[in-house]
Motif scaffolding. Structure first.
Motif, PDB file in Angstrom:
ATOM      1  N   SER A  74       0.850  -0.883   0.205  1.00 59.82           N
ATOM      2  CA  SER A  74       0.297   0.467   0.096  1.00 59.82           C
ATOM      3  C   SER A  74       1.058   0.901  -0.104  1.00 59.82           C
ATOM      4  O   SER A  74       1.957   1.679   0.941  1.00 59.82           O
ATOM      5  CB  SER A  74      -0.862   0.059   0.625  1.00 59.82           C
ATOM      6  OG  SER A  74      -2.047  -0.851   1.153  1.00 59.82           O
ATOM      7  N   ARG A  94      -9.296   3.606   5.421  1.00 56.23           N
ATOM      8  CA  ARG A  94      -8.242   3.021   5.565  1.00 56.23           C
ATOM      9  C   ARG A  94      -8.710   3.267   7.024  1.00 56.23           C
ATOM     10  O   ARG A  94      -8.631   3.133   8.476  1.00 56.23           O
ATOM     11  CB  ARG A  94      -6.819   3.712   5.850  1.00 56.23           C
ATOM     12  CG  ARG A  94      -6.553   3.755   4.072  1.00 56.23           C
ATOM     13  CD  ARG A  94      -4.852   3.975   4.069  1.00 56.23           C
ATOM     14  NE  ARG A  94      -4.417   3.808   3.628  1.00 56.23           N
ATOM     15  CZ  ARG A  94      -3.013   4.236   2.344  1.00 56.23           C
ATOM     16  NH1 ARG A  94      -2.323   4.566   3.871  1.00 56.23           N
ATOM     17  NH2 ARG A  94      -2.678   3.603   1.599  1.00 56.23           N
ATOM     18  N   ARG A 146      -9.827  -6.567   6.082  1.00 50.55           N
ATOM     19  CA  ARG A 146      -8.403  -6.929   6.438  1.00 50.55           C
ATOM     20  C   ARG A 146      -7.624  -5.821   5.078  1.00 50.55           C
ATOM     21  O   ARG A 146      -6.461  -5.264   5.477  1.00 50.55           O
ATOM     22  CB  ARG A 146      -7.754  -7.800   5.434  1.00 50.55           C
ATOM     23  CG  ARG A 146      -8.022  -9.392   6.344  1.00 50.55           C
ATOM     24  CD  ARG A 146      -8.197 -10.504   5.395  1.00 50.55           C
ATOM     25  NE  ARG A 146      -8.819 -10.448   4.634  1.00 50.55           N
ATOM     26  CZ  ARG A 146      -8.321 -11.726   3.013  1.00 50.55           C
ATOM     27  NH1 ARG A 146      -8.085 -12.654   3.631  1.00 50.55           N
ATOM     28  NH2 ARG A 146     -10.497 -11.507   2.715  1.00 50.55           N
ATOM     29  N   SER A 147      -8.878  -5.277   4.349  1.00 50.75           N
ATOM     30  CA  SER A 147      -8.104  -4.046   3.443  1.00 50.75           C
ATOM     31  C   SER A 147      -9.195  -3.457   2.856  1.00 50.75           C
ATOM     32  O   SER A 147     -10.438  -3.521   3.274  1.00 50.75           O
ATOM     33  CB  SER A 147      -7.166  -4.551   2.360  1.00 50.75           C
ATOM     34  OG  SER A 147      -7.868  -5.628   1.322  1.00 50.75           O
ATOM     35  N   LYS A 148      -9.246  -2.145   1.763  1.00 50.13           N
ATOM     36  CA  LYS A 148     -10.480  -1.852   1.198  1.00 50.13           C
ATOM     37  C   LYS A 148     -10.918  -2.741   0.398  1.00 50.13           C
ATOM     38  O   LYS A 148     -12.277  -2.647   0.429  1.00 50.13           O
ATOM     39  CB  LYS A 148      -9.385  -0.643   0.539  1.00 50.13           C
ATOM     40  CG  LYS A 148     -10.696  -0.075  -0.435  1.00 50.13           C
ATOM     41  CD  LYS A 148     -10.117   1.222  -1.057  1.00 50.13           C
ATOM     42  CE  LYS A 148      -9.359   0.524  -2.405  1.00 50.13           C
ATOM     43  NZ  LYS A 148      -8.662   1.616  -3.325  1.00 50.13           N
TER      44      LYS A 148
END
Length: 265
Positions: free
Chosen positions: A50, A146, A160-162
């Motif tokens: 990232s 985020r 875990r993420s976007k």
């Protein structure tokens, strides 16, 4: 507008922004991802790493710079059609004013009277608006995403993420992105539009030969109401910005996820 043209008057000059919006958004998202790749290569980062928020802001700003050269002629045509129409309300038509029949009529007139450079009148403030605005657009979107992922770490199902964000999260992030874009770039857009429509507004008057530059335009707008003059109409713009950009990012995210899934097969 309603008294003079009825319902259709609210859609005067619609063709140009429709074409411009499709081109701008396609180029913005494509350039944004490509520039991130360039930054990863330059910094030695892996494709799955990232980028930092400043790097994402930079990627968005540079993609906005590229977009500006595509949408500037489109917005010029739109502004001229809309302002020309309103100028005719409440009085007889000005015989000295050029009457445009549509977008192609505007383009033809500009090429005939000013050449190719006529299509890029107001390009400097357009570049400034898009560079700053699109930087904030993508930057705000990534920031909110985020923060949502980080906040989920305290829940029973942490993200875990976007890519794990659901519709509600994407809508919130996309809406905030649209508001950030307009808050950051609206005063520049006012100056840009004033410059691009100066000839239409002054046609046939003693001001017809005057074409104020950026500094002169800022002084004129400020003289008409101080700082608030640069934000006139911002409220209705923000009301439109949240749902429009929420829908845009929702579409982009789910199409990206679909493309990734198809690529794996």
């Amino acid at each position: 507008t309603w008294n003079n043209e009825g319902f259709r008057g609210f859609y005067r000059g619609l063709t140009s922004p429709l074409v411009g919006a499709m081109a701008e958004n396609a180029i913005a998202f494509y350039a944004y991802n490509r520039i991130q790749g360039v930054i990863r290569t330059a910094t030695g980062a892996r494709p799955e790493d990232s980028l930092s928020l400043p790097q994402l802001f930079l990627s968005g700003g540079l993609s906005g710079t590229i977009c500006a050269f595509v949408i500037s002629p489109v917005e010029l045509v739109k502004c001229k059609l809309q302002v020309e129409n309103v100028q005719g309300y409440g009085g007889p038509a000005n015989p000295a004013a050029v009457k445009f029949k549509g977008p192609l009529s505007v383009v033809s007139h500009l090429l005939r009277t000013q050449g190719l450079t006529g299509l890029y009148k107001g390009i400097t403030p357009t570049v400034a608006r898009e560079t700053i605005g699109v930087g904030f657009w993508f930057g705000a979107y990534e920031l909110v995403c985020r923060q949502l992922v980080r906040a989920s770490q305290h829940s029973a199902k942490p993200l875990r993420s976007k890519a794990d964000l659901g519709p509600a999260g994407i809508i919130l992030a996309g809406g905030c992105a649209g508001i950030s874009y307009n808050l950051a770039s609206y005063p520049i857009d006012v100056v840009k539009s004033f410059i691009q429509t100066a000839d239409v507004r002054s046609a046939g008057s003693s001001l017809a030969a005057e074409r104020p530059g950026i500094a002169g335009t800022i002084r004129i707008v400020y003289g008409r109401g101080g700082i608030p003059a640069f934000y006139r109409g911002l409220g209705i713009t923000l009301l439109r910005a949240f749902p429009a950009n929420a829908a845009m990012f929702m579409t982009y995210e789910y199409l990206s996820r679909l493309a990734a899934e198809l690529h794996k097969k």
